[in-house]
Design a protein around this motif. Structure first.
Motif, PDB file in Angstrom:
ATOM      1  N   ALA A  68       0.700  -1.125  -0.066  1.00 31.83           N
ATOM      2  CA  ALA A  68       0.080   0.183  -0.009  1.00 31.83           C
ATOM      3  C   ALA A  68       0.990   1.419  -0.076  1.00 31.83           C
ATOM      4  O   ALA A  68       2.083   1.072   0.579  1.00 31.83           O
ATOM      5  N   THR A  71      -7.588   4.971  10.221  1.00 31.70           N
ATOM      6  CA  THR A  71      -6.342   4.439   9.855  1.00 31.70           C
ATOM      7  C   THR A  71      -5.185   5.325   9.232  1.00 31.70           C
ATOM      8  O   THR A  71      -4.072   4.874   8.872  1.00 31.70           O
ATOM      9  N   ARG A  91     -12.471  -5.277  10.216  1.00 36.52           N
ATOM     10  CA  ARG A  91     -12.102  -4.711   8.765  1.00 36.52           C
ATOM     11  C   ARG A  91     -11.338  -3.586   9.128  1.00 36.52           C
ATOM     12  O   ARG A  91     -10.306  -3.207   8.357  1.00 36.52           O
ATOM     13  N   LEU A  92     -11.538  -2.597   9.983  1.00 36.65           N
ATOM     14  CA  LEU A  92     -10.715  -1.613  10.413  1.00 36.65           C
ATOM     15  C   LEU A  92      -9.323  -2.094  10.929  1.00 36.65           C
ATOM     16  O   LEU A  92      -8.141  -1.513  10.540  1.00 36.65           O
ATOM     17  N   SER A 151      -7.343  -3.046   7.669  1.00 38.03           N
ATOM     18  CA  SER A 151      -6.910  -1.876   6.971  1.00 38.03           C
ATOM     19  C   SER A 151      -5.800  -1.236   7.731  1.00 38.03           C
ATOM     20  O   SER A 151      -4.629  -0.791   7.076  1.00 38.03           O
ATOM     21  N   ARG A 152      -5.495  -1.119   8.814  1.00 35.46           N
ATOM     22  CA  ARG A 152      -4.362  -0.706   9.636  1.00 35.46           C
ATOM     23  C   ARG A 152      -3.200  -1.603   9.363  1.00 35.46           C
ATOM     24  O   ARG A 152      -1.987  -1.219   9.179  1.00 35.46           O
ATOM     25  N   ALA A 164      -1.710  -1.065   5.803  1.00 31.15           N
ATOM     26  CA  ALA A 164      -1.110   0.327   5.864  1.00 31.15           C
ATOM     27  C   ALA A 164       0.283  -0.210   6.525  1.00 31.15           C
ATOM     28  O   ALA A 164       1.432   0.236   5.895  1.00 31.15           O
TER      29      ALA A 164
END
Length: 241
Positions: A106, A135, A178-179, A182-183, A186
């Protein structure tokens, strides 16, 4: 003229017929005595036939060796080959293997409004704290993660487990995961772009922390650990954390 020839025909044919009737009978005598037959002259051969007979070679089959007889009360042992037969090599069929490319790293851009920061932990671990429900990472946090990755990248026998946690209002258990994922992606992108191979990074989205967890809820812990030794056992070896 025709009458004259007709009168002469009987005069010409009568003596010929009378001679055939009065001739003695001729008899053929066949002898079965071979010694009484005259000797035949030896056959003569041409030079070409003689040369062919001289050049002709007679090939006789080689005699087959016979095994000696077996004495009474004994059993003949079969002959043993001088060497073992060569193994038969069967080529397995080819099956196409579909290779899935790795997830690209990412591209993380700094978020000026983020209050994220990092906290060094024991055993070369690093904790990253996020804003609730966000995030985003500020420039200082991104630079701290890059510096950590460049320091740990030369340790080829080390892999990195990313345990990510998140809190979201409500009782939905899917949204925090889901959160957290995403972190983790990243941070994974920052580690990959800083020289750590993707095969050494294991992101784990834990989601909402347990009620007994006293650490900050919106966090991500980078936990380095040694790669397990290779093993054929299904319970040991290169297993994911």
């Amino acid at each position: 003229m025709k009458n004259r020839l007709a009168s002469l025909f009987p005069l010409l044919c009568t003596p010929l017929v009378a001679g055939l009737l009065c001739a003695p009978a001729v008899r053929a005598q066949v002898s079965t005595n071979l010694d009484a037959l005259p000797e035949a002259a030896p056959a003569t051969q041409t030079p070409r036939q003689s040369a062919r007979q001289e050049n002709r070679t007679v090939t006789h089959p080689a005699p087959v060796p016979q095994a000696p007889p077996v004495p009474p009360g004994y059993t003949r042992v079969p002959s043993i080959a001088a060497e073992a037969p060569k193994p038969t090599v069967i080529t397995p069929p080819e099956f196409p293997v579909i290779l899935h490319p790795a997830v690209p790293a990412a591209d993380v851009q700094p978020d000026g409004s983020s209050h994220s920061h990092t906290e060094p932990q024991e055993a070369d671990s690093l904790r990253i704290l996020f804003d609730t429900g966000s995030t985003g990472l500020n420039a200082t946090t991104i630079e701290s993660i890059r510096h950590y990755a460049e320091t740990m990248a030369p340790k080829a026998d080390t892999r990195f487990v990313l345990r990510s946690y998140a809190t979201v209002p409500g009782s939905d258990i899917s949204a925090p995961r889901r959160l957290a994922l995403s972190r983790a992606l990243a941070v994974r992108g920052l580690l990959v772009r800083s020289g750590i191979a993707t095969t050494r990074i294991y992101p784990i989205a834990q989601g909402r922390p347990d009620s007994t967890d006293t650490a900050p809820a919106d966090r991500l812990d980078i936990l380095p650990e040694a790669n397990p030794s290779p093993s054929d056992s299904p319970e040991k070896g290169n297993t994911a954390p």
